[in-house]
Design an enzyme around this catalytic site. Structure first.
Site, PDB file in Angstrom:
ATOM      1  N   ASN A 208      29.940  34.352  32.960  1.00  0.00           N
ATOM      2  CA  ASN A 208      29.300  33.284  33.736  1.00  0.00           C
ATOM      3  C   ASN A 208      28.105  33.869  34.484  1.00  0.00           C
ATOM      4  O   ASN A 208      27.828  35.063  34.413  1.00  0.00           O
ATOM      5  CB  ASN A 208      30.309  32.636  34.691  1.00  0.00           C
ATOM      6  CG  ASN A 208      30.960  33.675  35.583  1.00  0.00           C
ATOM      7  OD1 ASN A 208      30.299  34.297  36.400  1.00  0.00           O
ATOM      8  ND2 ASN A 208      32.263  33.895  35.409  1.00  0.00           N
ATOM      9  N   LYS A 287      32.170  43.779  14.677  1.00  0.00           N
ATOM     10  CA  LYS A 287      31.276  42.660  14.971  1.00  0.00           C
ATOM     11  C   LYS A 287      31.608  41.484  14.039  1.00  0.00           C
ATOM     12  O   LYS A 287      31.713  41.675  12.819  1.00  0.00           O
ATOM     13  CB  LYS A 287      29.835  43.122  14.762  1.00  0.00           C
ATOM     14  CG  LYS A 287      28.821  42.080  15.126  1.00  0.00           C
ATOM     15  CD  LYS A 287      27.417  42.584  14.864  1.00  0.00           C
ATOM     16  CE  LYS A 287      26.454  41.435  14.941  1.00  0.00           C
ATOM     17  NZ  LYS A 287      25.174  41.732  14.316  1.00  0.00           N
ATOM     18  N   LYS A 336      42.149  23.250  45.698  1.00  0.00           N
ATOM     19  CA  LYS A 336      42.348  24.695  45.500  1.00  0.00           C
ATOM     20  C   LYS A 336      42.922  25.351  46.764  1.00  0.00           C
ATOM     21  O   LYS A 336      43.752  26.250  46.694  1.00  0.00           O
ATOM     22  CB  LYS A 336      41.022  25.358  45.092  1.00  0.00           C
ATOM     23  CG  LYS A 336      40.607  24.974  43.681  1.00  0.00           C
ATOM     24  CD  LYS A 336      39.227  25.471  43.289  1.00  0.00           C
ATOM     25  CE  LYS A 336      38.795  24.798  41.996  1.00  0.00           C
ATOM     26  NZ  LYS A 336      37.454  25.156  41.548  1.00  0.00           N
TER      27      LYS A 336
HETATM   28  N1  CTP Z   1      40.295  32.688  40.702  1.00  0.00           N
HETATM   29  C1  CTP Z   1      41.133  33.724  40.407  1.00  0.00           C
HETATM   30  N2  CTP Z   1      41.606  33.885  39.144  1.00  0.00           N
HETATM   31  C2  CTP Z   1      41.280  33.024  38.163  1.00  0.00           C
HETATM   32  C3  CTP Z   1      40.411  31.940  38.448  1.00  0.00           C
HETATM   33  C4  CTP Z   1      39.921  31.803  39.734  1.00  0.00           C
HETATM   34  O1  CTP Z   1      41.437  34.520  41.307  1.00  0.00           O
HETATM   35  N3  CTP Z   1      41.753  33.203  36.943  1.00  0.00           N
HETATM   36  C5  CTP Z   1      39.803  32.509  42.101  1.00  0.00           C
HETATM   37  C6  CTP Z   1      38.309  32.713  42.265  1.00  0.00           C
HETATM   38  O2  CTP Z   1      38.033  34.078  42.596  1.00  0.00           O
HETATM   39  C7  CTP Z   1      37.978  31.777  43.415  1.00  0.00           C
HETATM   40  C8  CTP Z   1      39.004  30.662  43.269  1.00  0.00           C
HETATM   41  O3  CTP Z   1      40.059  31.182  42.473  1.00  0.00           O
HETATM   42  O4  CTP Z   1      38.186  32.376  44.679  1.00  0.00           O
HETATM   43  C9  CTP Z   1      38.485  29.417  42.641  1.00  0.00           C
HETATM   44  O5  CTP Z   1      37.937  29.691  41.396  1.00  0.00           O
HETATM   45  P1  CTP Z   1      37.339  28.544  40.490  1.00  0.00           P
HETATM   46  O6  CTP Z   1      36.866  29.134  39.214  1.00  0.00           O
HETATM   47  O7  CTP Z   1      36.385  27.738  41.308  1.00  0.00           O
HETATM   48  O8  CTP Z   1      38.589  27.603  40.281  1.00  0.00           O
HETATM   49  P2  CTP Z   1      39.741  27.535  39.251  1.00  0.00           P
HETATM   50  O9  CTP Z   1      40.991  27.929  39.952  1.00  0.00           O
HETATM   51  O10 CTP Z   1      39.399  28.276  38.015  1.00  0.00           O
HETATM   52  O11 CTP Z   1      39.830  25.962  38.989  1.00  0.00           O
HETATM   53  P3  CTP Z   1      38.916  24.997  38.094  1.00  0.00           P
HETATM   54  O12 CTP Z   1      38.917  25.596  36.713  1.00  0.00           O
HETATM   55  O13 CTP Z   1      39.633  23.710  38.206  1.00  0.00           O
HETATM   56  O14 CTP Z   1      37.553  24.955  38.718  1.00  0.00           O
END
Ligand code: CTP
Length: 404
Positions: A208, A287, A336
């Site tokens: 990302n 690959k 969350k």
């Molecule tokens: N996070 C985490 N481990 C994951 C995904 C997310 O620890 N596998 C943590 C991120 O570091 C952040 C928080 O959870 O602090 C929210 O991450 P985000 O990507 O916004 O949310 P998700 O839990 O992935 O939910 P969604 O996919 O619905 O946005």
């Protein structure tokens, strides 16, 4: 950053004196008033005129200079300083101060000051490791003097090892630490930052746009405020902040293992990393070739939700998450906060101008476990980091009061 601060820069003699010139420039650029004291041997390497020109102040070299002594020069410098930085600090200088010898302007002034003193040693590796030097450094540390460690590399004397003066930028960062109120002393903060990369084959990955800037700012600022900081970071192009323990990871699974390794000993966890929710089910050893198919299907499997797992085991630790959203900001952040059992979540709309990835500013909302919400204006990521740490300390204080 240093506006109105009076710094005494003590320069003792070694090849690294030239780096003190660059350090002086950084202090001046940050708005500090700098007074330089040079030992006799330092003047063999760079002339006082260089320091005088850059600092805009006369360089002090003599203990008994009648003109400077009008207001008892060394005592007045010692009294007026907010901070002393001795860079480079030679083995000789450290040894003299440790033994109470005050036989020149620099040693006398160091002994006369009540301001914090930071020694930044630079010397031959064998001198640095010599038990006599080690004992001198330990003695001064026990009295509250601060030291930075030299860095490893090829030394001017031809030896390879620890002994080089750290970069001026690192000394500058450590200087800020000494001038900030140390309101996070005693806390150990685990910060995660940056993206994760989920490998598809030896040349491709899923990831990302996270730059890691927000997490690095939190780590830096927490350190400046006196916390011990562990930074678990995904791949970024950023320089890790000085004085922070860094653990580099690539994938979400590696980040999970690293976080679980450190979690035991920490009091605050801030999960600003943008963790990939899914990884390719299988990583190809070779690959992946284009082949004849029009569409390629990649099967993904779920990564561990590190934050949710921390929420289940957090105990009394303060747990902070981030929610970077593109729609329904508050609803998503609230969900969350609850689902992951957080004390606080930092929500931001990454589509907003001046917020999100790559930029140096952010526009965030804080949502607290007790239902409070707070919107901050557009701020630099360092300012957001300070505001976040302020709120974390408030939550800690409130919890303490509640327990009492
Ligand atoms: N996070 C985490 N481990 C994951 C995904 C997310 O620890 N596998 C943590 C991120 O570091 C952040 C928080 O959870 O602090 C929210 O991450 P985000 O990507 O916004 O949310 P998700 O839990 O992935 O939910 P969604 O996919 O619905 O946005």
């Amino acid at each position: 950053m240093l506006k109105g601060k009076k710094i005494v820069l003590g320069v003792s003699g070694g090849i690294a004196v030239y780096k003190a010139v660059e350090l002086l420039r950084l202090y001046i650029k940050a708005g500090a008033e700098v007074h330089v004291i040079m030992t006799k041997s330092a003047q063999q390497f760079v002339t006082p005129l260089t320091f005088q020109t850059l600092s805009g102040n006369p360089v002090h070299t003599e203990l008994f200079d009648l003109f400077q002594e009008k207001e008892i020069g060394h005592i007045s410098l010692a009294d007026r300083a907010d901070l002393f930085v001795i860079a480079p600090a030679t083995a000789n200088l450290v040894g003299k101060v440790a033994s109470g010898v005050a036989d020149d302007l620099l040693t006398t002034t160091i002994m006369a000051t009540k301001a914090p003193v930071l020694f930044v040693p630079a010397m031959n590796v064998n001198m640095w490791e010599n038990p006599i030097y080690r004992a001198n450094e330990e003695r001064l540390k026990a009295f509250g003097y601060r030291f930075m460690e030299p860095v490893s590399g090829l030394l001017a004397c031809g030896w390879e090892g620890k002994g080089k003066l750290p970069d001026p930028e690192a000394i500058f960062a450590e200087t800020l630490t000494l001038l900030r109120p140390q309101d996070m002393e005693g806390e150990t903060v685990l910060v995660t930052a940056g993206p994760t990369r989920e490998e598809l084959d030896p040349v491709r990955y899923l990831s990302n746009y996270s730059s890691g800037k927000m997490g690095y700012a939190i780590a830096r600022v927490a350190r400046q405020r006196g916390a011990k900081v562990i930074l678990v970071t995904g791949p970024t192009s950023l320089c890790p902040p000085a004085g922070v323990d860094v653990c580099r990871v690539t994938s979400a699974q590696q980040m999970h293992s690293a976080v679980m390794k450190y979690v035991e000993g920490v009091s605050i966890i801030i999960k600003s990393a943008a963790v990939a929710d899914y990884r390719p089910q299988a990583r190809s050893q070779e690959k992946i070739k284009k082949g004849d198919v029009g569409n390629l299907v990649i099967h993904l499997e779920k990564n561990p939700d590190i934050l949710a797992e921390l929420g289940r085991i957090k105990g009394r630790k303060i747990l902070v998450g981030f929610a970077a959203e593109t729609c329904d900001l508050l609803e998503n952040a609230e969900r969350k906060l609850k689902e992951k059992n957080l004390d606080l979540i930092v929500a931001n709309d990454v589509t907003e101008k001046g917020a999100g990835f790559e930029v140096d500013t952010n526009i965030v909302r804080f949502l607290f476990a007790d239902g409070r919400q707070e919107k901050l204006p557009q701020l630099s990521k360092d300012e957001v980091a300070h505001a976040l740490l302020d709120r974390i300390l408030q939550v800690k204080k409130a919890e303490k009061g509640f327990q009492a």
